[in-house]
Design a protein around this motif. Structure first.
Motif, PDB file in Angstrom:
ATOM      1  N   THR A  39      10.396  -2.447   2.922  1.00 11.88           N
ATOM      2  CA  THR A  39      10.710  -1.947   1.340  1.00 11.88           C
ATOM      3  C   THR A  39      10.913  -0.713   1.231  1.00 11.88           C
ATOM      4  O   THR A  39      10.644   0.175   2.047  1.00 11.88           O
ATOM      5  CB  THR A  39       9.888  -2.803   0.502  1.00 11.88           C
ATOM      6  N   ALA A  62       7.847   0.985   1.054  1.00  9.99           N
ATOM      7  CA  ALA A  62       7.295   1.009   2.464  1.00  9.99           C
ATOM      8  C   ALA A  62       7.647   2.071   3.394  1.00  9.99           C
ATOM      9  O   ALA A  62       6.687   2.868   4.067  1.00  9.99           O
ATOM     10  CB  ALA A  62       7.249  -0.293   3.076  1.00  9.99           C
ATOM     11  N   ALA A 101       6.140   4.937   2.137  1.00  5.21           N
ATOM     12  CA  ALA A 101       4.736   5.007   2.454  1.00  5.21           C
ATOM     13  C   ALA A 101       4.388   5.880   3.733  1.00  5.21           C
ATOM     14  O   ALA A 101       3.256   6.273   4.055  1.00  5.21           O
ATOM     15  CB  ALA A 101       4.164   3.529   2.201  1.00  5.21           C
ATOM     16  N   MET A 115      -1.522  -1.517  -5.791  1.00  7.27           N
ATOM     17  CA  MET A 115      -0.881  -1.009  -4.492  1.00  7.27           C
ATOM     18  C   MET A 115       0.386  -1.807  -4.182  1.00  7.27           C
ATOM     19  O   MET A 115       0.628  -3.195  -4.396  1.00  7.27           O
ATOM     20  CB  MET A 115      -1.810  -1.359  -3.442  1.00  7.27           C
ATOM     21  N   ILE A 116       1.368  -1.139  -4.094  1.00 10.13           N
ATOM     22  CA  ILE A 116       2.809  -1.394  -3.779  1.00 10.13           C
ATOM     23  C   ILE A 116       2.950  -1.518  -2.091  1.00 10.13           C
ATOM     24  O   ILE A 116       3.567  -2.255  -1.435  1.00 10.13           O
ATOM     25  CB  ILE A 116       3.770  -0.606  -4.381  1.00 10.13           C
ATOM     26  N   ALA A 117       2.733  -0.226  -1.476  1.00  7.28           N
ATOM     27  CA  ALA A 117       2.810  -0.179  -0.388  1.00  7.28           C
ATOM     28  C   ALA A 117       1.717   1.007   0.314  1.00  7.28           C
ATOM     29  O   ALA A 117       1.982   2.225  -0.093  1.00  7.28           O
ATOM     30  CB  ALA A 117       4.112   0.322   0.540  1.00  7.28           C
ATOM     31  N   ASP A 118       0.746   0.762   0.804  1.00 11.61           N
ATOM     32  CA  ASP A 118      -0.410   1.682   1.129  1.00 11.61           C
ATOM     33  C   ASP A 118      -0.040   2.918   1.730  1.00 11.61           C
ATOM     34  O   ASP A 118       0.670   2.824   2.825  1.00 11.61           O
ATOM     35  CB  ASP A 118      -1.332   0.963   1.745  1.00 11.61           C
ATOM     36  N   THR A 174       1.914   1.422   7.253  1.00  6.54           N
ATOM     37  CA  THR A 174       1.715   1.049   5.720  1.00  6.54           C
ATOM     38  C   THR A 174       1.349  -0.481   5.826  1.00  6.54           C
ATOM     39  O   THR A 174       1.401  -1.195   6.809  1.00  6.54           O
ATOM     40  CB  THR A 174       2.588   1.316   4.770  1.00  6.54           C
ATOM     41  N   VAL A 175       0.324  -0.812   4.579  1.00  6.19           N
ATOM     42  CA  VAL A 175       0.328  -2.018   4.382  1.00  6.19           C
ATOM     43  C   VAL A 175       1.449  -2.406   3.281  1.00  6.19           C
ATOM     44  O   VAL A 175       0.994  -1.865   2.191  1.00  6.19           O
ATOM     45  CB  VAL A 175      -0.932  -2.293   3.873  1.00  6.19           C
ATOM     46  N   VAL A 176       2.234  -3.369   3.498  1.00  3.36           N
ATOM     47  CA  VAL A 176       3.052  -3.770   2.560  1.00  3.36           C
ATOM     48  C   VAL A 176       2.426  -4.934   1.620  1.00  3.36           C
ATOM     49  O   VAL A 176       2.023  -5.859   2.117  1.00  3.36           O
ATOM     50  CB  VAL A 176       4.475  -4.273   2.932  1.00  3.36           C
ATOM     51  N   HIS A 177       2.527  -4.409   0.398  1.00  5.16           N
ATOM     52  CA  HIS A 177       1.823  -5.453  -0.530  1.00  5.16           C
ATOM     53  C   HIS A 177       2.813  -5.965  -1.602  1.00  5.16           C
ATOM     54  O   HIS A 177       2.739  -6.835  -2.624  1.00  5.16           O
ATOM     55  CB  HIS A 177       0.729  -4.643  -1.659  1.00  5.16           C
ATOM     56  N   TRP A 178       4.231  -5.540  -1.645  1.00  5.16           N
ATOM     57  CA  TRP A 178       4.922  -6.055  -2.492  1.00  5.16           C
ATOM     58  C   TRP A 178       6.441  -5.928  -1.789  1.00  5.16           C
ATOM     59  O   TRP A 178       6.741  -5.100  -0.795  1.00  5.16           O
ATOM     60  CB  TRP A 178       5.356  -5.121  -3.610  1.00  5.16           C
ATOM     61  N   PRO A 234      11.075  -7.252  -2.612  1.00  4.76           N
ATOM     62  CA  PRO A 234      11.644  -7.897  -3.665  1.00  4.76           C
ATOM     63  C   PRO A 234      12.217  -9.302  -2.977  1.00  4.76           C
ATOM     64  O   PRO A 234      12.787  -9.922  -3.506  1.00  4.76           O
ATOM     65  CB  PRO A 234      12.658  -6.934  -3.735  1.00  4.76           C
ATOM     66  N   LEU A 246       3.526  -2.791   8.214  1.00  2.00           N
ATOM     67  CA  LEU A 246       4.795  -2.189   8.844  1.00  2.00           C
ATOM     68  C   LEU A 246       4.421  -0.749   9.359  1.00  2.00           C
ATOM     69  O   LEU A 246       3.662  -0.105   8.920  1.00  2.00           O
ATOM     70  CB  LEU A 246       5.685  -2.152   7.688  1.00  2.00           C
TER      71      LEU A 246
END
Lengths: 393, 135
Positions: free
Chosen positions: A147, A150, A153, A203-206, B69-73, B75, B87
């Motif tokens: 994303t 991400a 991130a 959290m959206i992308a850590d 990263t850890v993707v939590h969302w 679209p 990711l």
């Protein structure tokens, strides 16, 4: 690099934003033309005086409206410009295009350019397409579910690993921008927030929380650029173009030489050399705050603090109004407006207002020099411009 | 697409050999005979030196995590259904970088510098995706 010939050759004589935030009643094209009319009114000129048009394409447009974007806008405005250009490098575009407008004017291609950017990622995307088009490589990136947050991130995490930058430091950028938006009539988000609010948002992308991410908004803005010679005849105080730089080191993060040192180093170096000024001369800075860590990286890369110290630099109110280097005094992409592509137009119009002394309670006292940094893609493409008052010429 | 699913790669003339390798459980890279550099993603000439003297070689399949990263969302509902997922940007031992998912470990345990090795995950009859796990 060959000798730079554009310093002071052109000036911004009109600047205006449309209503921003939630503006569902207009298409992106309507926002473009509204921004144009407001900017021409601000400049005190009619459309017959515009012979150059540069538009920034909108993320929600498809097909011919994307390819022939400037022609579409010219048609809606009822003009047939001699110089007509659609640009497409995402968020860096408006900053880059100030220089292209100045170059076109200096070269005699046209004398007065209208530069417009508007998009409606919030409402237009719902109307036109179910979701934004995939941005990343269709074979080697998209299958893994990247994303936009991400991808940034990955940059944020690399900065934390390399320099010990913390989530609290990222949050300080969001807090500063919200504080400024609270002082900006019409900003999309104006309710003040705290560091804890940012850290407690989901959290959206850590390591990026919701409040580390730019808004999703509607809106547009435009500026009128003319020759320095003509600028003297306009009613508003001219804001002069002093210099710019650009850098396009990569598109995909797969090809980034570094995750933590951006193309802003190169675009900033060019801009400072062109304008003949240094970072310590700058009164107010506008950096592309699509995600909070990026503002930190750009402040480092534009020379406001040593590499790796950006996290400490943004703490303690240093980047807030009244601090050593106020940034994004309108609230930036984090709190004023993030409409899709080409959001640096709002950084430009606010820089113009600051250099004209029109900002009221959020005015940076005695602001003479402003730097604006825009970026597009995955921190891929970069434009830096330096604007100044007449006394900086 | 009104309801986008997961994005499945569509091989091109330049990339077909890479995907053929994945189907056979082998991570293949291009190697330039002129400058001796490995190349990924594949293309018809070397982006380091512009030579077209490229050959396909089997890579070690090993690398390290550059960032993660850890993707939590997402679209995209197909990916949103799988959050949280890892990711990562990795650097192969041969030099080229890949974007990938780190599997076989909870996403929150992936770290920069982690040594990883390729695993293959079939996602359609034609396409097998290279992913990576800690080694």
């Amino acid at each position: 690099m060959s000798r730079y010939r554009l310093r002071g050759c052109a000036a911004i004589v009109g600047a205006a934003d449309t209503r921003v935030g939630v503006v569902p009643e207009f298409t992106s094209a309507q926002l473009q033309t509204q921004a144009a009319r407001l900017a021409m009114a601000d400049a005190g000129i009619g459309k017959e005086q515009i012979d150059g048009l540069i538009t920034c394409n909108a993320s929600v447009e498809r097909g011919p409206l994307k390819t022939f974007h400037a022609e579409m806008v010219a048609e809606l405005l009822g003009i047939a410009p001699r110089f007509c250009l659609t640009g497409a490098v995402g968020g860096a575009l408006p900053v880059l295009m100030i220089e292209h407008a100045a170059a076109a004017i200096a070269a005699g291609l046209c004398h007065t350019v209208l530069l417009i950017s508007a998009d409606n990622l919030l409402s237009g995307a719902k109307r036109r397409v179910p979701m934004p088009e995939p941005w990343d490589d269709p074979q080697f990136e998209e299958p893994y579910g990247p994303t936009t947050p991400a991808m940034y991130a990955l940059i944020a995490r690399a900065h934390m690993d390399a320099y010990g930058t913390t989530s609290e430091q990222f949050a300080a950028v969001a807090v500063a921008c919200r504080k400024h938006a609270a002082m900006t009539p019409g900003a999309h988000k104006r309710t003040p927030i705290t560091i804890a609010d940012v850290l407690n948002s989901r959290m959206i992308a850590d390591p990026l929380h919701l409040l580390d991410c730019s808004l999703v908004s509607d809106g547009g803005a435009a500026i009128v650029i003319t020759s320095a010679e003509r600028a003297r005849d306009f009613s508003k105080t001219p804001v002069y173009f002093l210099g710019a730089g650009e850098a396009h080191p990569y598109l995909s993060l797969l090809h980034a030489q570094s995750l933590t040192v951006s193309g802003a180093v190169e675009s900033g170096r060019q801009a400072y050399a062109a304008a003949g000024v240094r970072a310590q001369d700058i009164d107010v800075a506008f950096v592309y705050d699509a995600f909070t860590p990026m503002a930190i990286i750009y402040l480092e890369d534009l020379g406001f603090c040593p590499k790796g110290e950006g996290g400490r630099f943004v703490q303690g109110g240093n980047i807030e109004l009244g601090g050593a280097l106020p940034i994004n005094t309108h609230g930036g992409l984090l709190s004023y407006c993030h409409a899709g592509l080409a959001n640096s137009i709002f950084h430009i119009t606010e820089a113009v207002r600051q250099l004209r002394g029109e900002c009221g309670a959020r005015q940076v006292a005695g602001a003479r020099l402003a730097i604006i940094h825009g970026q597009g893609g995955r921190a891929s493409t970069h434009g830096t411009a330096i604007l100044g008052t007449q006394e900086t010429l | 697409m009104d309801k986008p699913g997961k994005l499945i790669p569509v091989p091109t003339a330049e990339t077909a050999e890479f995907w053929a390798g994945c189907r056979q459980g082998e991570l293949r890279l291009q190697l330039c005979a002129a400058c001796n550099k490995y190349q990924f993603p594949p293309q018809s000439f070397c982006r380091h030196c512009s030579s077209a003297e490229l050959s396909w070689v089997a890579a070690s399949g090993q690398g390290r995590v550059l960032s993660c990263t850890v993707v939590h969302w997402s679209p995209n509902p197909a990916y949103a259904a799988e959050v949280p997922y890892s990711l990562a940007l990795i650097e192969l031992d041969e030099g080229p970088r890949m974007l990938t998912n780190i599997v076989g470990v909870p996403p929150s345990e992936v770290r920069t510098g982690m040594q990883v090795a390729v695993v293959f995950e079939q996602c359609s009859p034609e396409i097998t995706l290279p992913k990576f796990k800690p080694r």
